[in-house]
Design a protein around this motif. Structure first.
Motif, mmCIF file in Angstrom:
data_model
loop_
_atom_site.group_PDB
_atom_site.id
_atom_site.type_symbol
_atom_site.label_atom_id
_atom_site.label_comp_id
_atom_site.label_asym_id
_atom_site.label_seq_id
_atom_site.Cartn_x
_atom_site.Cartn_y
_atom_site.Cartn_z
ATOM 1 N N SER A 1 0.801 -1.244 0.012
ATOM 2 C CA SER A 1 0.062 0.031 0.122
ATOM 3 C C SER A 1 0.895 1.421 -0.034
ATOM 4 O O SER A 1 2.160 1.281 0.092
ATOM 5 N N ARG A 2 0.201 2.540 -0.204
ATOM 6 C CA ARG A 2 0.994 3.517 -0.119
ATOM 7 C C ARG A 2 0.247 4.764 0.186
ATOM 8 O O ARG A 2 -0.900 4.802 0.230
ATOM 9 N N ASP A 3 0.872 5.665 1.065
ATOM 10 C CA ASP A 3 0.267 6.855 1.368
ATOM 11 C C ASP A 3 1.014 7.991 0.951
ATOM 12 O O ASP A 3 2.459 8.406 1.502
ATOM 13 N N ASN A 4 0.390 8.698 0.030
ATOM 14 C CA ASN A 4 1.128 9.707 -0.697
ATOM 15 C C ASN A 4 1.527 11.195 0.035
ATOM 16 O O ASN A 4 2.602 11.749 -0.246
ATOM 17 N N ALA A 5 0.736 11.082 0.956
ATOM 18 C CA ALA A 5 0.700 12.357 1.864
ATOM 19 C C ALA A 5 2.151 12.183 2.822
ATOM 20 O O ALA A 5 2.917 13.229 3.045
ATOM 21 N N LYS A 6 2.729 10.792 3.054
ATOM 22 C CA LYS A 6 3.686 10.618 3.845
ATOM 23 C C LYS A 6 5.065 10.344 3.068
ATOM 24 O O LYS A 6 6.165 9.884 3.432
ATOM 25 N N ASN A 7 4.726 10.311 1.543
ATOM 26 C CA ASN A 7 5.765 9.656 0.491
ATOM 27 C C ASN A 7 6.355 8.204 1.077
ATOM 28 O O ASN A 7 7.523 8.028 0.903
ATOM 29 N N THR A 8 5.401 7.435 1.507
ATOM 30 C CA THR A 8 5.831 6.277 2.082
ATOM 31 C C THR A 8 4.993 5.069 1.328
ATOM 32 O O THR A 8 3.711 4.926 1.056
ATOM 33 N N VAL A 9 5.695 3.910 1.065
ATOM 34 C CA VAL A 9 4.949 2.841 0.528
ATOM 35 C C VAL A 9 5.129 1.648 1.649
ATOM 36 O O VAL A 9 6.160 1.540 2.216
ATOM 37 N N TYR A 10 4.194 0.881 1.854
ATOM 38 C CA TYR A 10 4.299 -0.293 2.944
ATOM 39 C C TYR A 10 4.249 -1.654 2.296
ATOM 40 O O TYR A 10 3.644 -1.841 1.313
ATOM 41 N N LEU A 11 4.877 -2.562 3.031
ATOM 42 C CA LEU A 11 4.663 -3.932 2.753
ATOM 43 C C LEU A 11 3.921 -4.844 4.054
ATOM 44 O O LEU A 11 4.927 -4.989 4.911
ATOM 45 N N GLN A 12 3.000 -4.980 4.233
ATOM 46 C CA GLN A 12 2.597 -5.693 5.317
ATOM 47 C C GLN A 12 2.628 -7.232 5.157
ATOM 48 O O GLN A 12 2.007 -7.896 4.084
ATOM 49 N N MET A 13 3.463 -7.761 5.952
ATOM 50 C CA MET A 13 3.785 -9.190 5.746
ATOM 51 C C MET A 13 3.108 -10.028 6.638
ATOM 52 O O MET A 13 3.239 -9.993 8.006
ATOM 53 N N ASN A 14 2.330 -10.925 6.531
ATOM 54 C CA ASN A 14 1.706 -11.723 7.473
ATOM 55 C C ASN A 14 1.751 -13.225 7.147
ATOM 56 O O ASN A 14 2.115 -13.697 6.048
ATOM 57 N N SER A 15 1.766 -14.214 8.258
ATOM 58 C CA SER A 15 1.749 -15.304 8.113
ATOM 59 C C SER A 15 3.189 -15.873 7.494
ATOM 60 O O SER A 15 3.453 -16.577 6.607
ATOM 61 N N LEU A 16 4.256 -15.157 7.991
ATOM 62 C CA LEU A 16 5.718 -15.220 7.426
ATOM 63 C C LEU A 16 6.044 -16.884 7.642
ATOM 64 O O LEU A 16 5.954 -17.392 8.698
ATOM 65 N N LYS A 17 6.660 -17.131 6.549
ATOM 66 C CA LYS A 17 7.499 -18.484 6.522
ATOM 67 C C LYS A 17 9.003 -18.426 6.521
ATOM 68 O O LYS A 17 9.535 -17.288 6.041
ATOM 69 N N PRO A 18 9.549 -19.519 7.100
ATOM 70 C CA PRO A 18 11.258 -19.234 6.854
ATOM 71 C C PRO A 18 11.643 -18.989 5.518
ATOM 72 O O PRO A 18 12.755 -18.278 5.395
ATOM 73 N N GLU A 19 11.152 -19.350 4.280
ATOM 74 C CA GLU A 19 11.582 -19.207 2.952
ATOM 75 C C GLU A 19 11.407 -17.992 2.632
ATOM 76 O O GLU A 19 11.830 -17.200 1.696
#
Length: 130
Positions: free
Chosen positions: A74-92
């Protein structure tokens, strides 16, 4: 020149979550095509997710099959920021994660190519332990 700075990496148990952030310099961030790539030791850098600039009020998102349904960009253009929400992380999923940006046009067939991006962050380590 666009500068990118990632944050949010760390160590988490398998099944856990992390949110990566990437803050960009530049006055036209809303038009930048933004991507996340990752590179594990001994492996080539691979595409993770991408989000287009705002066109007609909305952005398009793209995901690698390996993260679809678990990661959200996702991105928040007001904050000049892009996010990567990572759920159910795996060792790989363990790798150094890089933020990338293009201030030019990126066609859909170019999204997954690292050569489509002009600017890169320094990377942030993500480790998912089993």
């Amino acid at each position: 020149q666009v500068q990118l700075e990632e944050s949010g990496g760390g160590l988490v148990q398998a099944g856990g979550s992390l949110r990566l952030s990437c803050t960009a310099s530049g006055r036209t961030f809303s038009s930048y095509f933004m991507g996340w790539f990752r590179q594990a030791p001994g492996m080539e850098r691979e595409f993770v997710a991408a989000i287009s600039g705002i066109i007609s009020g909305s952005s398009s998102t793209y995901y690698a099959d390996s993260v679809k349904g678990r990661f959200t960009i996702s991105r928040d253009n007001a904050k000049n920021t892009v996010y990567l929400q990572m759920n159910s992380l795996k060792p790989e999923d363990t790798a150094v994660y890089y933020c990338a940006a293009s201030d030019g046009i990126v066609k859909w067939w170019q999204v997954r190519l690292s050569t489509s991006y002009d600017y890169w962050g320094q990377g942030t380590q993500v480790t998912a332990s089993s």
